[in-house]
Design a protein around this motif. Structure first.
Motif, short mmCIF file in Angstrom:
data_model
loop_
_atom_site.label_atom_id
_atom_site.label_comp_id
_atom_site.label_asym_id
_atom_site.label_seq_id
_atom_site.Cartn_x
_atom_site.Cartn_y
_atom_site.Cartn_z
N GLY A 1 -4.58 -1.61 -5.04
CA GLY A 1 -5.02 -1.86 -6.40
C GLY A 1 -6.43 -2.38 -6.47
N GLU A 2 -6.88 -2.66 -7.66
CA GLU A 2 -8.21 -3.27 -7.82
C GLU A 2 -8.21 -4.66 -7.18
N ARG A 3 -7.15 -5.41 -7.43
CA ARG A 3 -6.97 -6.72 -6.80
C ARG A 3 -6.00 -6.56 -5.64
N MET A 4 -6.40 -7.09 -4.50
CA MET A 4 -5.70 -6.77 -3.27
C MET A 4 -4.50 -7.67 -3.02
N SER A 5 -3.40 -7.04 -2.59
CA SER A 5 -2.23 -7.75 -2.09
C SER A 5 -2.20 -7.55 -0.58
N GLY A 6 -1.23 -8.18 0.09
CA GLY A 6 -1.13 -8.00 1.54
C GLY A 6 -0.89 -6.55 1.92
N ILE A 7 -0.03 -5.86 1.15
CA ILE A 7 0.24 -4.45 1.44
C ILE A 7 -1.00 -3.60 1.18
N GLY A 8 -1.72 -3.93 0.12
CA GLY A 8 -2.96 -3.21 -0.17
C GLY A 8 -4.00 -3.39 0.92
N VAL A 9 -4.10 -4.61 1.46
CA VAL A 9 -5.03 -4.88 2.57
C VAL A 9 -4.67 -4.02 3.77
N TYR A 10 -3.37 -3.93 4.06
CA TYR A 10 -2.89 -3.09 5.17
C TYR A 10 -3.29 -1.63 4.95
N SER A 11 -2.97 -1.08 3.80
CA SER A 11 -3.24 0.34 3.54
C SER A 11 -4.73 0.64 3.56
N LEU A 12 -5.52 -0.23 2.95
CA LEU A 12 -6.97 -0.02 2.89
C LEU A 12 -7.60 -0.04 4.28
N ASN B 1 -4.73 5.60 -6.24
CA ASN B 1 -4.89 5.46 -7.68
C ASN B 1 -6.32 5.05 -8.01
N LYS B 2 -6.76 5.35 -9.21
CA LYS B 2 -8.17 5.19 -9.58
C LYS B 2 -8.63 3.74 -9.60
N ASN B 3 -7.71 2.79 -9.71
CA ASN B 3 -8.11 1.38 -9.66
C ASN B 3 -8.63 0.98 -8.28
N ALA B 4 -8.32 1.80 -7.27
CA ALA B 4 -8.75 1.47 -5.89
C ALA B 4 -10.15 1.96 -5.58
N LYS B 5 -10.79 2.68 -6.49
CA LYS B 5 -12.09 3.30 -6.18
C LYS B 5 -13.15 2.30 -5.75
N LYS B 6 -13.11 1.10 -6.31
CA LYS B 6 -14.13 0.10 -5.98
C LYS B 6 -14.14 -0.24 -4.50
N TRP C 1 -7.25 11.56 -6.22
CA TRP C 1 -7.17 10.40 -7.10
C TRP C 1 -6.18 10.66 -8.22
N VAL C 2 -5.29 9.70 -8.44
CA VAL C 2 -4.28 9.84 -9.50
C VAL C 2 -4.42 8.66 -10.47
N SER C 3 -3.57 8.64 -11.46
CA SER C 3 -3.68 7.69 -12.56
C SER C 3 -3.73 6.24 -12.10
N ARG C 4 -4.54 5.45 -12.79
CA ARG C 4 -4.60 4.01 -12.52
C ARG C 4 -3.29 3.31 -12.84
N TRP C 5 -2.44 3.95 -13.65
CA TRP C 5 -1.17 3.32 -14.04
C TRP C 5 -0.17 3.26 -12.89
N LEU C 6 -0.53 3.83 -11.76
CA LEU C 6 0.29 3.68 -10.56
C LEU C 6 -0.10 2.45 -9.75
N SER C 7 -1.11 1.74 -10.20
CA SER C 7 -1.64 0.62 -9.43
C SER C 7 -0.70 -0.58 -9.46
N PRO C 8 -0.64 -1.36 -8.37
CA PRO C 8 0.12 -2.62 -8.39
C PRO C 8 -0.47 -3.65 -9.34
N ASP C 9 -1.67 -3.39 -9.84
CA ASP C 9 -2.27 -4.30 -10.83
C ASP C 9 -1.40 -4.43 -12.08
N TYR C 10 -0.49 -3.46 -12.31
CA TYR C 10 0.33 -3.46 -13.52
C TYR C 10 1.76 -3.94 -13.25
N GLY C 11 1.92 -4.68 -12.18
CA GLY C 11 3.19 -5.35 -11.92
C GLY C 11 4.37 -4.42 -11.79
#
Length: 400
Positions: free
Chosen positions: A20-31, A51-56, A71-81
């Motif tokens: 996501g735009e804001r990183m979680s532990g799983i996001g850090v791993y994948s990135l 997802n597009k929120n990860a572009k940054k 790139w797919v919809s930002r609505w798949l991001s973990p930023d949306y809980g």
């Protein structure tokens, strides 16, 4: 690393929509895993979904020609809980049908393909099963749905021996089906940045602010100490609503949010984290459970002495490079912090051990081990080479 040529095999589908735009532990791993894999010499072809929120996180990074990014919809991001998690799960199973003869690598246990064998899944932890009271929405998924995906999957990756043992005990998965690959951590012994985050000395916590992370007891332990030390307690992470609930329940004093000695920083960008780690006198991580535990290792990498919980995988990961406390004992937590703050020699000893410890965990090595598993699965009888549709799908476009 040069892998065997795999030109006769189809590409591997990597579902990394958990970044996501804001990183979680799983996001850090994948990135970090993606970036490390992209620097390695391999003939494996990849189609990576983000997802597009990860572009940054990829603005100054260029993937080689064997990586095709979709790139797919930002609505798949973990930023949306919860709704982001649900959207990703549905999308993952759409991908299972779209690429039904491809090998799929799902980098999170929250995005799996049900009833599909030709997939590899990374299971970071099974926390909702162990602490149902804190994860009522996720518990049914882990209890009744995830087990089917794990039983069908060709291979499961997990970051610790502790989590592997739990998967064997809870889901009755054969040990040979589960591969332990530790996460990596940043390798840095750089000098302190010029900007000092605080003028007063401070104790640092980094992570989510939630019951599982044991923040209420950390604050209570600090309140016992605050009249005996000059330090602030700096809490980095989102979740102030949890603190308000603890106040309402009477477990924390009503003025805790107005206490000038306790600083709630909320979300902090990665570029600013190094200074927070490097200038802290102590990093404290009293978590009740971790599948791996990245923040303590990050603290070690930046030269900060570490005090951690003795629970779950943390002793396995941190080894002798950390000091330990019983996470449910507030007095023990307070005593552990005071012992380290009053003993600079011991803190320096932990710093040196920490530098040595983190050298055992690199994203390059982790990526190398992941690629070995991916290659082995491509050579398995289930890996085929069908004609792959190169145009974006209607569903992918509709999610924009």
């Amino acid at each position: 690393m040069k892998l065997n040529k795999l030109k006769n095999r189809g590409p591997i589908i990597v579902n990394a929509t958990n970044i996501g735009e804001r990183m979680s532990g799983i996001g850090v791993y994948s990135l970090n895993l993606l970036k490390a894999m992209a620097t390695m010499n391999t003939d494996i072809q990849f189609i990576v979904y983000l997802n597009k929120n990860a572009k940054k996180h990829f603005t100054e990074f260029y993937f080689p020609s064997n990586f095709q990014i979709r790139w797919v919809s930002r609505w798949l991001s973990p930023d949306y809980g919860f709704y982001g998690h649900l959207n990703r799960l549905l999308f993952a199973n759409y991908l299972s049908f779209k690429h039904k003869r491809m090998l799929v690598f799902n980098t999170s246990q929250l995005v799996v393909n049900f009833f599909r064998r030709n997939q590899i899944i990374t299971i970071h932890d099974v926390i909702p099963l162990l602490f149902k009271q804190f994860h009522k929405k996720q518990y049914p998924y882990f209890k009744y749905l995830l087990k089917y995906a794990l039983r069908y999957a060709n291979k499961i990756i997990t970051p610790s021996q502790h989590t592997k043992q739990l998967l064997q005990e809870i889901y009755h998965i054969p040990g040979e089906k589960i591969q332990v690959i530790h996460n990596g951590v940043p390798q840095s012994e750089e000098a302190y940045p010029e900007t000092i985050p605080f003028t007063q000395p401070y104790i640092l916590y980094v992570g989510r602010v939630c019951p599982m992370k044991n923040i209420s007891r950390l604050i209570q332990a600090f309140l016992k100490l605050q009249n005996h030390i000059p330090h602030r307690l700096v809490i980095v992470g989102e979740g102030l609503n949890y603190i308000r609930k603890e106040v309402k329940a009477g477990r924390l004093p009503e003025d805790v949010l107005q206490n000038k000695r306790i600083v709630f920083k909320g979300h902090v960008e990665n570029k600013d984290m190094r200074g927070l780690y490097q200038h802290a006198d102590l990093f404290v991580f009293p978590s009740l459970y971790e599948g791996f535990g990245l923040p303590p290792m990050e603290a070690m990498a930046y030269g900060c002495p570490v005090l951690v919980s003795s629970a779950a995988s943390l002793p396995e990961v941190c080894g002798s490079a950390a000091s330990y406390i019983e996470p449910e004992n507030i007095n023990h937590l307070a005593e552990g912090m005071l012992k380290l703050l009053k003993n600079p020699t011991f803190r320096n000893k932990l710093v040196n051990k920490g530098y040595a410890r983190v050298k055992q965990y690199s994203w390059h090595y982790s990526a190398k081990e992941h690629l070995k598993i991916l290659e082995a699965q491509l050579h398995s009888p289930q890996a085929t080479s069908p004609k792959e549709e190169t145009k974006p799908s209607v569903l992918t476009n509709s999610l924009k």
